[in-house]
Design a protein around this motif. Structure first.
Motif: not given
Length: 304
Positions: A53-70
């Motif tokens: 079973p995989e643990v799906l969390t962000v790691k270095t070199n992953d390609t991520v979709s992220v929404s952000y508000v600054g």
């Protein structure tokens, strides 16, 4: 972690059929494989597949979709809000601390990132050295939104690799090749260049492109055959819920909230033959993946 074949192949298949249908150049091919597949493929073992079973969390070199508000001093600022679907963690595409601040986050998780723009921020010198707080939400990681999706992809890959391709059906293989060629023609047109111009930009010869197209088409058709052969062997069929979920997936991939918007964007309706086919294949895939997961055997991860 690499993005496995399943995640890209089937989603792109749906998009490819829809995009090429908009152009209306290639003959429509219905990918239902409504004949005996035993002379084309021998399916491998599909019950009792072991997986970790995989643990799906962000790691270095992953390609991520992220929404952000600054926000600066509690107020949103121009250019500080958005969504990026292809942020490679560790690439340095965002200001220091943004990408590292996402490491360990799971899809759907929101983090507050208290950062500062660099003193020599050339993108917008007015923001140089300014403190900023980004509220960032991870949407997906390598195309996956939850760990179960990734588990299914791992199990599918194991199953698919155990199948033996005997030969490729001519209708479907040629149909996929033609659709992909049309896709590249449409891409060239969108950029306002000829196909030769597009190939020059890609530093690719036409013969090389044709070879890649054929290999990709074979991969597509092989996965289709594995899907339909397994589904028939176990009597798996799409139901109302899976068809509705598949329809929503298609709408989302086209950026449409409703069927009316989908028609405006693509010139197609949900009743068009190729669209119905895409929805049915996607629904069948999801039902088959559910079956594979239910019949798979989880094992403990090896100690690091």
């Amino acid at each position: 972690m690499r993005k496995r074949v399943l995640g890209s192949v089937f989603v792109f298949a749906v998009l490819l059929v829809v995009l090429c249908s908009c152009g209306g150049k290639a003959d429509t091919v219905v990918y239902d494989y409504n004949y005996d597949l035993s002379e084309y493929i021998t399916i491998g073992e599909y019950k009792g597949i072991e997986y970790t079973p995989e643990v799906l969390t962000v790691k270095t070199n992953d390609t991520v979709s992220v929404s952000y508000v600054g926000k600066i001093e509690g107020e949103e600022f121009e250019g500080g809000t958005g969504t990026t679907n292809d942020l490679v963690i560790g690439s340095g595409s965002f200001i220091e601390g943004f990408e590292d601040g996402l490491i360990g986050a799971a899809p759907g998780e929101t983090r507050e990132l208290a950062l500062s723009f660099p003193e020599d921020y050339k993108v917008n010198p007015d923001l140089a050295g300014t403190d900023v707080v980004f509220t960032a939400t991870v949407n997906s990681i390598n195309g996956y939104t939850d760990a179960e999706e990734l588990d299914k992809a791992v199990i599918w890959e194991t199953f698919f690799n155990s199948c033996e391709i005997i030969k490729y059906p001519e209708k479907e293989l040629n149909g996929m090749i033609n659709q992909q060629k049309e896709y590249y023609e449409m891409l060239a047109e969108a950029y306002g260049v000829s196909l030769d111009g597009l190939l020059d930009a890609m530093s690719m010869e036409e013969e090389e492109l044709n070879q890649e197209i054929e290999e990709y088409a074979k991969q597509m058709v092989a996965q289709d055959m594995a899907l339909f052969a397994l589904a028939r062997a176990e009597g798996i069929e799409a139901d109302e819920d899976s068809l509705e979920a598949a329809k929503q997936t298609l709408l989302e991939t086209q950026g449409a909230a409703t069927e009316e918007e989908f028609k405006e964007l693509t010139g197609l309706t949900m009743n068009d033959e190729n669209v119905v086919n895409s929805i049915e294949v996607t629904a069948l895939l999801q039902k088959t993946l559910d079956f594979l997961l239910e019949n798979a055997v989880p094992k403990e991860a090896e100690a690091q």
